[in-house]
Design a protein around this motif. Sequence first.
Motif, PDB file in Angstrom:
ATOM      1  N   LEU A 144       6.287 -20.161   3.593  1.00 20.56           N
ATOM      2  CA  LEU A 144       6.058 -19.772   2.200  1.00 20.56           C
ATOM      3  C   LEU A 144       6.990 -20.589   1.314  1.00 20.56           C
ATOM      4  O   LEU A 144       8.208 -20.405   1.329  1.00 20.56           O
ATOM      5  N   LEU A 145       6.397 -21.503   0.555  1.00 20.54           N
ATOM      6  CA  LEU A 145       7.152 -22.418  -0.301  1.00 20.54           C
ATOM      7  C   LEU A 145       6.743 -22.191  -1.753  1.00 20.54           C
ATOM      8  O   LEU A 145       5.642 -22.573  -2.163  1.00 20.54           O
ATOM      9  N   LEU A 146       7.641 -21.583  -2.508  1.00 17.12           N
ATOM     10  CA  LEU A 146       7.395 -21.303  -3.922  1.00 17.12           C
ATOM     11  C   LEU A 146       8.469 -21.916  -4.807  1.00 17.12           C
ATOM     12  O   LEU A 146       8.556 -21.582  -5.995  1.00 17.12           O
ATOM     13  N   LEU A 170      12.512 -20.321  -2.092  1.00 18.91           N
ATOM     14  CA  LEU A 170      12.239 -19.806  -3.437  1.00 18.91           C
ATOM     15  C   LEU A 170      13.136 -20.456  -4.480  1.00 18.91           C
ATOM     16  O   LEU A 170      13.157 -20.015  -5.630  1.00 18.91           O
ATOM     17  N   GLY A 171      13.900 -21.473  -4.097  1.00 20.92           N
ATOM     18  CA  GLY A 171      14.894 -22.054  -4.999  1.00 20.92           C
ATOM     19  C   GLY A 171      14.299 -22.741  -6.211  1.00 20.92           C
ATOM     20  O   GLY A 171      13.087 -22.934  -6.334  1.00 20.92           O
ATOM     21  N   ASP A 172      15.186 -23.115  -7.126  1.00 19.94           N
ATOM     22  CA  ASP A 172      14.805 -23.806  -8.356  1.00 19.94           C
ATOM     23  C   ASP A 172      13.781 -23.001  -9.148  1.00 19.94           C
ATOM     24  O   ASP A 172      12.808 -23.526  -9.667  1.00 19.94           O
ATOM     25  N   ASN A 173      14.009 -21.710  -9.223  1.00 22.51           N
ATOM     26  CA  ASN A 173      13.284 -20.790 -10.102  1.00 22.51           C
ATOM     27  C   ASN A 173      14.338 -20.041 -10.915  1.00 22.51           C
ATOM     28  O   ASN A 173      14.799 -18.971 -10.510  1.00 22.51           O
ATOM     29  N   PRO A 174      14.782 -20.602 -12.036  1.00 26.97           N
ATOM     30  CA  PRO A 174      15.929 -20.039 -12.765  1.00 26.97           C
ATOM     31  C   PRO A 174      15.769 -18.599 -13.222  1.00 26.97           C
ATOM     32  O   PRO A 174      16.755 -17.932 -13.538  1.00 26.97           O
ATOM     33  N   LYS A 175      14.530 -18.100 -13.262  1.00 26.86           N
ATOM     34  CA  LYS A 175      14.312 -16.730 -13.731  1.00 26.86           C
ATOM     35  C   LYS A 175      14.212 -15.726 -12.589  1.00 26.86           C
ATOM     36  O   LYS A 175      14.106 -14.520 -12.847  1.00 26.86           O
ATOM     37  N   LEU A 176      14.196 -16.187 -11.358  1.00 18.95           N
ATOM     38  CA  LEU A 176      14.270 -15.261 -10.229  1.00 18.95           C
ATOM     39  C   LEU A 176      15.693 -14.739 -10.145  1.00 18.95           C
ATOM     40  O   LEU A 176      16.655 -15.532 -10.159  1.00 18.95           O
ATOM     41  N   SER A 177      15.878 -13.447 -10.050  1.00 22.82           N
ATOM     42  CA  SER A 177      17.213 -12.869 -10.160  1.00 22.82           C
ATOM     43  C   SER A 177      17.376 -11.703  -9.192  1.00 22.82           C
ATOM     44  O   SER A 177      16.481 -11.393  -8.405  1.00 22.82           O
ATOM     45  N   GLY A 178      18.552 -11.073  -9.303  1.00 22.25           N
ATOM     46  CA  GLY A 178      18.826  -9.918  -8.468  1.00 22.25           C
ATOM     47  C   GLY A 178      19.422 -10.314  -7.134  1.00 22.25           C
ATOM     48  O   GLY A 178      19.670 -11.490  -6.857  1.00 22.25           O
ATOM     49  N   PRO A 179      19.660  -9.335  -6.276  1.00 17.99           N
ATOM     50  CA  PRO A 179      20.308  -9.600  -4.990  1.00 17.99           C
ATOM     51  C   PRO A 179      19.318 -10.077  -3.928  1.00 17.99           C
ATOM     52  O   PRO A 179      18.099  -9.998  -4.098  1.00 17.99           O
TER      53      PRO A 179
END
Length: 564
Positions: A144-146, A170-179
């Motif tokens: 899974l590459l997002l 899931l990297g390089d998604n600046p709006k993905l947040s949380g633990p």
Amino acid sequence: MEEEEGPPSRRRHGRRRDEGNASLSLLSLLFSAFLLSGAGGDSGPDYLSLLLEVKSSFSEDPFGILSGWSSGDPSFCLWTGITCGGGGGAVVVSLNLSSSSLAGPIPPSIGRFTGLVSLDLSGNRLSGGIPPELAALSATLSVLLLFSNDLSGAIPNWFGSLSSLQVLRLGDNPKLSGPIPESLGDLPELRVLGLAAGNFSGEIPRRLDRLSKLRSLILQDNWFSGAVPPEIGSCSELVVFSASGNQLQGEIPPELGELGNLQTLNLANNSIAGELPSSLGNLSQLVYLNLMGNRLRGRLPESMAGLGNLETLDLSSNDLEGTGDDDELDGPASQQQQLLGEIPPELGKLRNLQTLTLYHNALTGGVPAGLSELGQLQILYLYENQLSGEIPEELFNCTRLQYVDFFGNQFSGNIPASIGRLKELRFLHLRQNSLSGEIPAALGDCHELTVLDLADNLLSGEIPASLAELRALEKFMLYNNSLSGGLPRELINLRNLTRVNLSNNKFSGGVIVLSSSGNLLSMDLTNNSFSGEIPSQLGDSPEMERLRLGSNRFTGGVPPELGR
């Protein structure tokens, strides 16, 4: 005074290393195996209708990647981005729409692709959250590459149900947040976990120690805090561990020394304190070690000599070999003083080392002669320490050196003539020391040199005419010395010069234009004894930003050509 400059790798915030690429060969092997085995097949869903539904979910397709997806062409297995497999040959096992600039949400209908093994939507402009419908792929989804999108929200807990997942990026998604959800520790097949350059926070879960097959753990450039969990040492297959650019504290756990397969360890730019554990010397497969920009102190352990495969060692911007902050030290002053010391000669045993950066610490003593054994060394940065003594002649037996920076130390004595052995040298920065004697004529043998900075020393004598052989030279800094004599006329051949500063010396005679090509951006000759007329040829440098000629003995008028 010239503004300090240097090559990109000299910036203090550290060199970025794309550890994510370390997983690409693994991913390729896994995916090839998936296609060979197939996904197993029954009649399955109506893929033609599902794929058209996926197409309609995207709001933008600027490159027309999906233009061939049409109900008029039922052979969907030949469509762009589609790979089929399975027993019947018509099961979609891979959907790859990466780097297509597609916009819109992740289509929830992808969750109905029973048999899907690999989903790659990376490098697009997808937005919104990760749809829960993808949880239906738990039996088959392995890749899974997002990464590199504009996704938002948190990593869903249901990711822990994707029991076949081997690669998750899931990297390089600046709006993905949380633990990081604890449930990711329940993925028994996971090999690659890539979460770099998001907005993730919280502590690194100790539960990741259950990932016995994990090979790449990539967490850099987020907001993770707390200590590096010692449980990471249980991930015995780990090859890459990168958590640089976070807010990690505590000490480096000695358990990391149990990672016998580790090749990359990058914990740079955190707030990790304490001393380097001697167990790091057990990492015999380590190729890249970057701990710069932390609060490490104390001596470099002698066990570092065990890192026989190491190519890059970056311990800069710490307090190694120094006393540290007073409130961080225990014991009487005599015990605190024992933290002072020299660069350990054991580093000379790292025969594969190509980059050694120890700048901005509190290192004392001299450069150990053992470093001359580093035949592969290309970058040596020791600037902003308290190093002293002479630069050893033997050091330049490291003939592959390209970047040498000793700025801001207390080195004395002559610049060794052996420096002429460095035929690949591009950057020499010895500013702000106490070096004396003459500039060695052998320096003219370093034909690849682009930056020569010997300013703020005690150098004397004349500029050797041999420096005219440095045809690649761009920056020529000799200010604040005791150099004398005239400028060798041969220097006019340095056609690539852009910045020259010879101020605060004892130069005399007429001025020649150092660069006949008109590339000069700045030239400073103040506080010398230059005489004669100001050369009109200075007007042939239309891009000149600064020209300083004060406190000399020039005669005549200001050439009108300077109006150019």
